[in-house]
Design a protein around this motif. Sequence first.
Motif, short mmCIF file in Angstrom:
data_model
loop_
_atom_site.label_atom_id
_atom_site.label_comp_id
_atom_site.label_asym_id
_atom_site.label_seq_id
_atom_site.Cartn_x
_atom_site.Cartn_y
_atom_site.Cartn_z
N UNK A 157 0.98 -1.22 0.10
CA UNK A 157 -0.07 0.03 -0.12
C UNK A 157 0.92 1.37 0.03
N UNK A 158 1.97 1.23 0.86
CA UNK A 158 2.69 2.45 0.83
C UNK A 158 3.92 2.58 -0.25
N UNK A 159 3.79 1.78 -1.15
CA UNK A 159 4.76 1.96 -2.27
C UNK A 159 4.20 1.84 -3.51
N UNK A 160 2.62 1.75 -3.81
CA UNK A 160 2.08 1.80 -5.04
C UNK A 160 0.96 2.60 -4.80
N UNK A 161 0.64 3.25 -3.78
CA UNK A 161 -0.70 3.92 -3.50
C UNK A 161 -1.18 5.05 -4.04
N UNK A 162 -0.20 6.04 -4.66
CA UNK A 162 -0.60 7.05 -5.75
C UNK A 162 -0.46 6.88 -7.05
N UNK A 163 -0.11 5.63 -7.69
CA UNK A 163 0.11 5.26 -8.95
C UNK A 163 -1.27 5.81 -9.68
N UNK A 164 -2.31 5.44 -9.06
CA UNK A 164 -3.61 5.46 -9.78
C UNK A 164 -4.04 6.74 -9.79
N UNK A 165 -3.87 7.73 -8.59
CA UNK A 165 -4.07 8.99 -8.75
C UNK A 165 -2.91 9.94 -9.76
N UNK A 166 -1.96 9.48 -9.96
CA UNK A 166 -1.04 10.01 -10.58
C UNK A 166 -1.24 9.77 -12.04
N UNK A 167 -1.84 8.83 -12.63
CA UNK A 167 -2.06 8.19 -13.77
C UNK A 167 -2.58 9.22 -14.87
#
Length: 224
Positions: A65-75
């Motif tokens: 969770x704390x290493x992939x968490x923002x990928x969707x938001x940055x996408x």
Amino acid sequence: MGTEIADGVWRLDCGGVNAYLVSDDVPTLVDAGTPWDEDAIRDGLDDAGVEVSEIGRVLLTHYDLDHVGTLAALAPDLDAPVYAYGFDAQLLRGVRSPPLRNHKGLIQRLGGLVTDLPDLDVVGVRDGDAIGSFAAYHTPGHTPGHLAYVSEELGVALLGDLVSESDGELNESGWIISYDTAEVAASVRSLAERAPAFDVACVGHGDPLTADGDGELRRLAATL
């Protein structure tokens, strides 16, 4: 906040976890914080003078969770391949689920309830693959598909959660957050033996080391 810790290497401090930006052959994002760290990632990139749209690749050390968490938001702005290994790549693609029979797998299942998967190209990595100036090293234990990346050219190692930093020393990933601590220890020893020399040791938790990183990794390996 973004802080340049070595030439072309920026720590993106998300509070409890670190992401990194490396000026390699293309601007490279390393890990991506928790689902609540979008502002911290974007602000850190801004401090480094890099737009999200300029990122050429994402190197993922592992699925958590704390290493992939923002990928969707940055996408919406991020259009770059994400490099990941084996089981962790499958988790990121959403084609497998963490096992309930392992305590860490259960933690990942719970984290998945608040983690959106990104609509990004996930590129499978093999041990020894070259990605830009970095070589990938499979370092299982914390997760089955955990990777470390080491650039001999830059003198930088991206160690993820294989180890953490405390009081200037590296410590191996502990039981509560690892699938298999025996594998963690074996991975630390293997990486210390296989990796070329590096000064900068970028860790997921704690402060990155900016000198003698390989020496500190070998010190830890000798204790395991």
